[in-house]
Every structure is written in structure tokens, then in C-alpha cells.
Scaffold this motif. Structure first.
Motif, short mmCIF file in Angstrom:
data_model
loop_
_atom_site.label_atom_id
_atom_site.label_comp_id
_atom_site.label_asym_id
_atom_site.label_seq_id
_atom_site.Cartn_x
_atom_site.Cartn_y
_atom_site.Cartn_z
N ALA A 39 -4.25 -27.83 -99.15
CA ALA A 39 -5.35 -27.60 -100.08
C ALA A 39 -5.58 -26.10 -100.27
CB ALA A 39 -6.61 -28.28 -99.59
N ALA A 40 -5.42 -25.33 -99.20
CA ALA A 40 -5.75 -23.91 -99.24
C ALA A 40 -4.77 -23.09 -100.04
CB ALA A 40 -5.82 -23.36 -97.81
N VAL A 41 -3.58 -23.57 -100.28
CA VAL A 41 -2.57 -22.73 -100.91
C VAL A 41 -2.50 -22.90 -102.43
CG1 VAL A 41 -1.17 -22.52 -98.83
CG2 VAL A 41 -0.73 -24.37 -100.43
N ILE A 42 -3.53 -23.42 -103.00
CA ILE A 42 -3.58 -23.53 -104.45
C ILE A 42 -4.09 -22.22 -105.05
CG2 ILE A 42 -4.65 -24.83 -106.34
CD1 ILE A 42 -4.57 -27.25 -104.47
N HIS A 43 -4.48 -21.28 -104.26
CA HIS A 43 -5.04 -19.98 -104.55
C HIS A 43 -6.56 -20.09 -104.56
CE1 HIS A 43 -1.15 -18.41 -106.46
NE2 HIS A 43 -1.37 -17.69 -105.38
N ASP A 44 -7.16 -19.41 -103.59
CA ASP A 44 -8.62 -19.37 -103.56
C ASP A 44 -9.09 -18.26 -104.51
OD1 ASP A 44 -8.42 -16.90 -102.23
OD2 ASP A 44 -9.00 -17.71 -100.29
N ARG A 45 -10.38 -18.06 -104.58
CA ARG A 45 -10.96 -17.10 -105.52
C ARG A 45 -10.41 -15.69 -105.30
NH1 ARG A 45 -17.23 -15.60 -105.57
NH2 ARG A 45 -16.49 -14.57 -103.72
N ALA A 46 -10.32 -15.25 -104.05
CA ALA A 46 -9.82 -13.90 -103.76
C ALA A 46 -8.35 -13.77 -104.13
CB ALA A 46 -10.04 -13.57 -102.29
N GLU A 47 -7.57 -14.81 -103.87
CA GLU A 47 -6.13 -14.77 -104.23
C GLU A 47 -5.96 -14.75 -105.75
OE1 GLU A 47 -4.64 -17.05 -100.19
OE2 GLU A 47 -5.23 -18.21 -101.94
N ARG A 48 -6.78 -15.52 -106.45
CA ARG A 48 -6.73 -15.48 -107.93
C ARG A 48 -7.08 -14.09 -108.44
NH1 ARG A 48 -9.26 -20.56 -107.33
NH2 ARG A 48 -11.25 -19.65 -107.93
N ALA A 49 -8.03 -13.42 -107.76
CA ALA A 49 -8.40 -12.06 -108.15
C ALA A 49 -7.21 -11.10 -107.96
CB ALA A 49 -9.61 -11.58 -107.35
N ILE A 50 -6.44 -11.30 -106.91
CA ILE A 50 -5.25 -10.46 -106.68
C ILE A 50 -4.23 -10.69 -107.79
CG2 ILE A 50 -3.28 -10.04 -105.14
CD1 ILE A 50 -5.25 -10.77 -102.80
N VAL A 51 -4.00 -11.95 -108.15
CA VAL A 51 -3.06 -12.26 -109.24
C VAL A 51 -3.55 -11.64 -110.54
CG1 VAL A 51 -2.06 -14.11 -110.64
CG2 VAL A 51 -2.19 -14.37 -108.15
N ARG A 52 -4.85 -11.76 -110.83
CA ARG A 52 -5.41 -11.16 -112.06
C ARG A 52 -5.21 -9.65 -112.07
NH1 ARG A 52 -9.59 -14.74 -111.17
NH2 ARG A 52 -10.90 -13.08 -110.32
N GLU A 53 -5.42 -9.01 -110.93
CA GLU A 53 -5.27 -7.55 -110.85
C GLU A 53 -3.80 -7.15 -111.02
OE1 GLU A 53 -6.55 -3.67 -110.78
OE2 GLU A 53 -7.67 -5.52 -111.08
N ILE A 54 -2.89 -7.89 -110.42
CA ILE A 54 -1.46 -7.62 -110.62
C ILE A 54 -1.12 -7.75 -112.10
CG2 ILE A 54 0.89 -8.51 -110.22
CD1 ILE A 54 -0.12 -9.29 -107.36
N ASN A 55 -1.62 -8.80 -112.74
CA ASN A 55 -1.34 -9.01 -114.17
C ASN A 55 -2.00 -7.94 -115.04
OD1 ASN A 55 0.50 -11.10 -114.16
ND2 ASN A 55 -1.10 -12.65 -113.96
N ARG A 56 -3.17 -7.44 -114.64
CA ARG A 56 -3.82 -6.36 -115.39
C ARG A 56 -2.92 -5.11 -115.37
NH1 ARG A 56 -6.20 -1.88 -114.89
NH2 ARG A 56 -6.16 -1.83 -112.63
N VAL A 57 -2.37 -4.80 -114.19
CA VAL A 57 -1.48 -3.65 -114.05
C VAL A 57 -0.21 -3.88 -114.86
CG1 VAL A 57 0.01 -2.44 -112.39
CG2 VAL A 57 -2.39 -2.86 -111.85
N ARG A 58 0.34 -5.07 -114.81
CA ARG A 58 1.56 -5.36 -115.58
C ARG A 58 1.32 -5.20 -117.09
NH1 ARG A 58 6.01 -7.80 -113.16
NH2 ARG A 58 6.46 -8.97 -115.06
N ARG A 59 0.19 -5.72 -117.56
CA ARG A 59 -0.13 -5.56 -119.00
C ARG A 59 -0.27 -4.08 -119.36
NH1 ARG A 59 -3.39 -9.93 -117.86
NH2 ARG A 59 -5.21 -8.59 -117.68
N ALA A 60 -0.89 -3.29 -118.49
CA ALA A 60 -1.05 -1.85 -118.73
C ALA A 60 0.30 -1.14 -118.82
CB ALA A 60 -1.91 -1.23 -117.63
#
Length: 148
Positions: free
Chosen positions: A13-34
Motif C-alpha cells: 500500500a505504501a509504495v503507490i507514492h505518498d504525498r511527499a513522494e508525489r511532491a518529489i516527482v512533481r519537483e523533478i518534472n518541474r525541473v525537466r519542464r524548465a
């Protein structure tokens, strides 16, 4: 004392990405878009592998790409399917040392980690963030695994 892994059903259940992990993915994607790059798709299979590796790093009390038994990133990620390209970024952030933005900034300040985060051939990501002891410090062991 390193943490003990949660029971198998809790881990799944825990490896579906919790809120903090989703935030890391969003930040990685923000950098990639930049950088004019395509965003990554978060996958459960990579999140599971990343989570298991973060648990293993805490157990071994070390931030390292090799896991228990000497399994390399390639060996671990093969469980997520056949891919031509792999990448991994690791960190241990002591408690209270910042969130997703700070973590990704640290990775981007390292040429090796920056290459992984900005590799246009990578398409998928899984993040595993586990709280526990590393030496005498409490914090989060973080693994981000990437595939093509």
C-alpha cells in the motif's frame, strides 16, 4: 537502530507514492519542464523497487547504489520490465532539512545526479522515501529510480 520494514501488505500500500513522494516527482518534472524536457510518468513498479532500496539503505546504514546481496540498479529495475536506460538518484535527508524542492536542488547541484534528472531518454520514475536512522541521525532515505 535501523527501522524494520513494514509488514508486506503495508509495504504494498505504501509504495503507490505518498504525498511527499508525489511532491518529489512533481519537483523533478518541474525541473525537466524548465529544461524543455518531457515530464516523467510515476509508476507503482518503480516506486516499489525504490521503496525497497530505501529500506535496505537504512538497514545497511549507508547511502549506496548496491543493495543487500550486491544487487545493482539494473538487477533491481529489471523487475519493472525491459528498458534500455536506467538511472537512480539517492539521498539521506536528516529530519527537518527540507522538502522536495531542496532535495531536487541538491541533486541538480551534482553533475552526475543532474544528468540523470535531465536525461531526455528517461520516461518513468518511482520514488521511495523511508524514515529511520542513518548512523546517529534520524531522517529520510530517498531513492528515485528512472527507466526509459
Amino acid at each position: 537502530m535501523p527501522i524494520a520494514p513494514p509488514p508486506p501488505d503495508a509495504t504494498a500500500a505504501a509504495v503507490i507514492h505518498d504525498r511527499a513522494e508525489r511532491a518529489i516527482v512533481r519537483e523533478i518534472n518541474r525541473v525537466r519542464r524548465a529544461h524543455g524536457l518531457r515530464t516523467l510518468t510515476a509508476t507503482r513498479s518503480l516506486a516499489r523497487i525504490a521503496h525497497q532500496h530505501s529500506v535496505a539503505m537504512l538497514r545497511r546504514n549507508v547511502v549506496a547504489h548496491l543493495s543487500i546481496g550486491g544487487r545493482s540498479l539494473t538487477m533491481r529495475v529489471r523487475a519493472a520490465g525491459k528498458h534500455k536506460r536506467y538511472g537512480e538518484t539517492l539521498a539521506f535527508l536528516p529530519k527537518g532539512s527540507g522538502g522536495a524542492r531542496r532535495l531536487v536542488r541538491l541533486w541538480m547541484s551534482s553533475p552526475v545526479h543532474r544528468r540523470v534528472l535531465t536525461d531526455p531518454r528517461l520516461r518513468r520514475v518511482g520514488v521511495g522515501r523511508v524514515y529511520g536512522m542513518m548512523g546517529s541521525r534520524r531522517g529520510h532515505a530517498i531513492t528515485a529510480d528512472f527507466t526509459s
